[in-house]
Motif scaffolding. Sequence first.
Motif, short mmCIF file in Angstrom:
data_model
loop_
_atom_site.label_atom_id
_atom_site.label_comp_id
_atom_site.label_asym_id
_atom_site.label_seq_id
_atom_site.Cartn_x
_atom_site.Cartn_y
_atom_site.Cartn_z
N UNK A 1 -98.79 66.90 -28.87
CA UNK A 1 -99.05 68.09 -28.38
C UNK A 1 -98.27 69.08 -28.96
N UNK A 2 -98.59 70.51 -29.17
CA UNK A 2 -97.69 71.31 -29.39
C UNK A 2 -97.65 72.82 -28.41
N UNK A 3 -96.50 73.14 -28.34
CA UNK A 3 -96.52 74.33 -27.68
C UNK A 3 -95.98 75.39 -28.09
N UNK A 4 -96.54 76.60 -28.03
CA UNK A 4 -96.10 77.81 -28.71
C UNK A 4 -94.68 78.50 -27.94
N UNK A 5 -93.69 79.04 -28.79
CA UNK A 5 -92.69 79.62 -27.92
C UNK A 5 -92.65 80.99 -28.05
N UNK A 6 -91.70 81.64 -27.68
CA UNK A 6 -91.64 83.05 -27.45
C UNK A 6 -91.68 83.89 -28.82
#
Length: 334
Positions: free
Chosen positions: A120-125
């Motif tokens: 899984x990958x999360x986008x950051x700010x």
Amino acid sequence: MRLTLLPSIVLFAAIGGLSSCHNGDTDNNSRNSEQSAQKSARHDPDFLEQHANDPHALENEFGDEAHAACADGANDYLREIELHDFSWDDDAKGVNGQRFDKLTTHSEAPYVLTLVSTRAKLANAFGGFSHITLYCSYDAKQQKVLGYSLTDPLLLKLESDLKNNTVPTKRPDYIPSTEPVDRSEKPTISFPQPQPKETASKDNDLDTQATNFLSEYYQIAEQSPEQAIPWMMAHYKPVVDFFGKSQSLNQIIAQKRTYLTRWPIRSYRLLTDTVTHQCNQTNMICQSMGTLEFDAQSPERKAASHGKASFVLSVDFSGNTPQITSENSQVISR
């Protein structure tokens, strides 16, 4: 009465067919019995008690159910903690995709399987995607998911136990050394040599440039895509170490454009007391790091995200236009 005699080969075939049908029924019954035995074993209290703290045995028996249940609820959990966006690797997508690819070898609690996903990958700010480690706790006895976490549940449990003083701790006894201490030699004290004024002046100049660039960077990051993208195209190297992966300028701009469009209202505030610069006078590259507060909103999607993030930004000041050589960040709270 006339009797029609079947050739022997036909009789053998017929008998063989009957035999095959009979054996087929036996095989089917055998398979059904095995499946029934497996199902009953999974609900057998004795089996669970014998293997309550054996993750591998539980995974062998309950793995399919655990993987399916954890995969079903993973997206909902990621939406709950979503700061910006999330995605899965290609081999974790679709009907045949496997989202949880690992199993912890320890047991956080009896009957509990802890599955792990690194897909899984999360986008950051800042518009980049970073892989995360996602944990799913599945209770084989209750046959349900207990919860998800970005930290190993066993570590969370140990931390909680330590806070509640439920884990006994013992300080090791102090045993004084019996070895004689040589005090004949006096310690030598060295003082740092003063830095040449010219070098110090250049370093200070680079620090100032790095400070100014960092401020400009986050001011630009608050602008519209039409204003921000041209600046970014001029201030990134053709190839950049972007969130741990070497990416071309076009790839970076595409991600930035998606992020800027997805979150049209953005603000960033540098926590100046956390910001430091490490500048190399030889290659004129400065690495800036620190912490900032961010706030992003999308009125159209009725979504908002805010929190704190750490960042690392390396910039090459050797040319006429400063250019980013590497960029990384990580959300630390929201």
